[in-house]
Design a protein around this motif. Structure first.
Motif, PDB file in Angstrom:
ATOM      1  N   ILE A   9       0.839  -1.192   0.000  1.00 13.49           N
ATOM      2  CA  ILE A   9       0.000   0.000   0.000  1.00 13.49           C
ATOM      3  C   ILE A   9       0.878   1.248   0.000  1.00 13.49           C
ATOM      4  O   ILE A   9       1.784   1.371   0.809  1.00 13.49           O
ATOM      5  CB  ILE A   9      -0.930   0.029   1.230  1.00 13.49           C
ATOM      6  CG1 ILE A   9      -1.801  -1.211   1.251  1.00 13.49           C
ATOM      7  CG2 ILE A   9      -1.791   1.282   1.205  1.00 13.49           C
ATOM      8  CD1 ILE A   9      -2.645  -1.318   2.492  1.00 13.49           C
ATOM      9  N   TYR A  30       0.717   5.416   0.179  1.00 10.16           N
ATOM     10  CA  TYR A  30      -0.132   6.532   0.581  1.00 10.16           C
ATOM     11  C   TYR A  30       0.220   7.821  -0.152  1.00 10.16           C
ATOM     12  O   TYR A  30      -0.512   8.793  -0.073  1.00 10.16           O
ATOM     13  CB  TYR A  30      -0.026   6.754   2.094  1.00 10.16           C
ATOM     14  CG  TYR A  30      -0.607   5.609   2.877  1.00 10.16           C
ATOM     15  CD1 TYR A  30      -1.963   5.560   3.162  1.00 10.16           C
ATOM     16  CD2 TYR A  30       0.200   4.570   3.321  1.00 10.16           C
ATOM     17  CE1 TYR A  30      -2.510   4.501   3.875  1.00 10.16           C
ATOM     18  CE2 TYR A  30      -0.338   3.512   4.032  1.00 10.16           C
ATOM     19  CZ  TYR A  30      -1.690   3.480   4.301  1.00 10.16           C
ATOM     20  OH  TYR A  30      -2.223   2.437   5.000  1.00 10.16           O
ATOM     21  N   GLN A  52       0.766   9.922  -3.565  1.00  9.57           N
ATOM     22  CA  GLN A  52       0.458   9.936  -4.987  1.00  9.57           C
ATOM     23  C   GLN A  52       1.734  10.065  -5.817  1.00  9.57           C
ATOM     24  O   GLN A  52       1.857   9.462  -6.883  1.00  9.57           O
ATOM     25  CB  GLN A  52      -0.506  11.074  -5.309  1.00  9.57           C
ATOM     26  CG  GLN A  52      -0.961  11.089  -6.741  1.00  9.57           C
ATOM     27  CD  GLN A  52      -2.033  12.122  -7.012  1.00  9.57           C
ATOM     28  OE1 GLN A  52      -2.597  12.701  -6.090  1.00  9.57           O
ATOM     29  NE2 GLN A  52      -2.307  12.355  -8.270  1.00  9.57           N
ATOM     30  N   GLN A  58      -8.162   3.276  -3.690  1.00  8.44           N
ATOM     31  CA  GLN A  58      -9.340   3.505  -2.871  1.00  8.44           C
ATOM     32  C   GLN A  58      -9.163   4.791  -2.076  1.00  8.44           C
ATOM     33  O   GLN A  58      -8.036   5.201  -1.816  1.00  8.44           O
ATOM     34  CB  GLN A  58      -9.564   2.344  -1.903  1.00  8.44           C
ATOM     35  CG  GLN A  58      -9.839   1.039  -2.580  1.00  8.44           C
ATOM     36  CD  GLN A  58     -10.048  -0.094  -1.581  1.00  8.44           C
ATOM     37  OE1 GLN A  58     -10.001   0.093  -0.374  1.00  8.44           O
ATOM     38  NE2 GLN A  58     -10.259  -1.275  -2.108  1.00  8.44           N
ATOM     39  N   ASP A  88      -8.669   7.101   1.029  1.00  9.57           N
ATOM     40  CA  ASP A  88      -8.037   6.916   2.333  1.00  9.57           C
ATOM     41  C   ASP A  88      -9.118   7.090   3.404  1.00  9.57           C
ATOM     42  O   ASP A  88      -9.832   8.092   3.416  1.00  9.57           O
ATOM     43  CB  ASP A  88      -6.930   7.952   2.517  1.00  9.57           C
ATOM     44  CG  ASP A  88      -6.106   7.750   3.765  1.00  9.57           C
ATOM     45  OD1 ASP A  88      -6.572   7.058   4.692  1.00  9.57           O
ATOM     46  OD2 ASP A  88      -4.993   8.300   3.815  1.00  9.57           O
ATOM     47  N   LYS A  98      -8.753   7.629   6.521  1.00  9.25           N
ATOM     48  CA  LYS A  98      -8.401   8.665   7.495  1.00  9.25           C
ATOM     49  C   LYS A  98      -8.523  10.072   6.918  1.00  9.25           C
ATOM     50  O   LYS A  98      -8.732  11.029   7.646  1.00  9.25           O
ATOM     51  CB  LYS A  98      -6.980   8.445   8.025  1.00  9.25           C
ATOM     52  CG  LYS A  98      -6.850   7.193   8.847  1.00  9.25           C
ATOM     53  CD  LYS A  98      -5.444   7.023   9.358  1.00  9.25           C
ATOM     54  CE  LYS A  98      -5.325   5.733  10.148  1.00  9.25           C
ATOM     55  NZ  LYS A  98      -3.972   5.497  10.588  1.00  9.25           N
ATOM     56  N   ASN A  99      -8.340  10.197   5.619  1.00  5.07           N
ATOM     57  CA  ASN A  99      -8.419  11.495   4.961  1.00  5.07           C
ATOM     58  C   ASN A  99      -9.088  11.281   3.609  1.00  5.07           C
ATOM     59  O   ASN A  99      -8.432  10.923   2.637  1.00  5.07           O
ATOM     60  CB  ASN A  99      -7.023  12.097   4.795  1.00  5.07           C
ATOM     61  CG  ASN A  99      -7.043  13.461   4.154  1.00  5.07           C
ATOM     62  OD1 ASN A  99      -8.087  13.949   3.714  1.00  5.07           O
ATOM     63  ND2 ASN A  99      -5.886  14.098   4.080  1.00  5.07           N
ATOM     64  N   THR A 100     -10.378  11.515   3.528  1.00  4.49           N
ATOM     65  CA  THR A 100     -11.143  11.208   2.318  1.00  4.49           C
ATOM     66  C   THR A 100     -10.768  12.077   1.117  1.00  4.49           C
ATOM     67  O   THR A 100     -11.214  11.801   0.008  1.00  4.49           O
ATOM     68  CB  THR A 100     -12.656  11.334   2.585  1.00  4.49           C
ATOM     69  OG1 THR A 100     -12.934  12.640   3.089  1.00  4.49           O
ATOM     70  CG2 THR A 100     -13.113  10.285   3.575  1.00  4.49           C
ATOM     71  N   ARG A 116      -7.791  12.166   0.067  1.00  3.39           N
ATOM     72  CA  ARG A 116      -6.631  11.481  -0.503  1.00  3.39           C
ATOM     73  C   ARG A 116      -7.005  10.052  -0.881  1.00  3.39           C
ATOM     74  O   ARG A 116      -8.033   9.541  -0.464  1.00  3.39           O
ATOM     75  CB  ARG A 116      -5.494  11.463   0.509  1.00  3.39           C
ATOM     76  CG  ARG A 116      -5.087  12.881   0.921  1.00  3.39           C
ATOM     77  CD  ARG A 116      -3.903  12.862   1.776  1.00  3.39           C
ATOM     78  NE  ARG A 116      -2.759  12.536   0.918  1.00  3.39           N
ATOM     79  CZ  ARG A 116      -1.508  12.721   1.256  1.00  3.39           C
ATOM     80  NH1 ARG A 116      -1.223  13.229   2.423  1.00  3.39           N
ATOM     81  NH2 ARG A 116      -0.531  12.415   0.448  1.00  3.39           N
ATOM     82  N   ASN A 117      -6.146   9.406  -1.655  1.00  2.35           N
ATOM     83  CA  ASN A 117      -6.338   8.013  -2.050  1.00  2.35           C
ATOM     84  C   ASN A 117      -5.176   7.172  -1.553  1.00  2.35           C
ATOM     85  O   ASN A 117      -4.094   7.693  -1.277  1.00  2.35           O
ATOM     86  CB  ASN A 117      -6.422   7.898  -3.573  1.00  2.35           C
ATOM     87  CG  ASN A 117      -7.661   8.543  -4.120  1.00  2.35           C
ATOM     88  OD1 ASN A 117      -8.754   8.348  -3.612  1.00  2.35           O
ATOM     89  ND2 ASN A 117      -7.503   9.334  -5.168  1.00  2.35           N
ATOM     90  N   VAL A 118      -5.403   5.862  -1.478  1.00  2.00           N
ATOM     91  CA  VAL A 118      -4.320   4.915  -1.233  1.00  2.00           C
ATOM     92  C   VAL A 118      -4.211   4.042  -2.473  1.00  2.00           C
ATOM     93  O   VAL A 118      -5.195   3.786  -3.162  1.00  2.00           O
ATOM     94  CB  VAL A 118      -4.547   4.066   0.041  1.00  2.00           C
ATOM     95  CG1 VAL A 118      -4.448   4.917   1.277  1.00  2.00           C
ATOM     96  CG2 VAL A 118      -5.874   3.345  -0.004  1.00  2.00           C
TER      97      VAL A 118
END
Length: 62
Positions: free
Chosen positions: A12, A14, A16, A33, A35, A37-39, A41-43
């Motif tokens: 994974i 975190y 970009q 998807q 993140d 914890k912080n919508t 951002r994406n993982v």
């Protein structure tokens, strides 16, 4: 971070920027998807291979 997804080991990412770096070097993005914890951002999920770990180490040492 490593996560077991559908009987495959995934790595994974975190960042970009790191995900882009890996994709430019030919690593295939398995999934992306939001993140939890912080919508905003994406993982990013990649297959966890020795080659990927080497590329991550190379990125981190820049």
């Amino acid at each position: 971070m490593i996560l077991d997804r559908k009987d495959k080991k995934s790595y994974i990412v975190y960042s970009q920027k790191m995900a882009g770096y890996l994709m430019q070097r030919g690593f295939v993005l398995i999934d992306m998807q939001p993140d939890l914890k912080n919508t905003r951002r994406n993982v990013f999920f990649f297959n966890n291979t020795p080659q990927l770990k080497s590329a991550v180490d190379e990125y981190m040492s820049r």
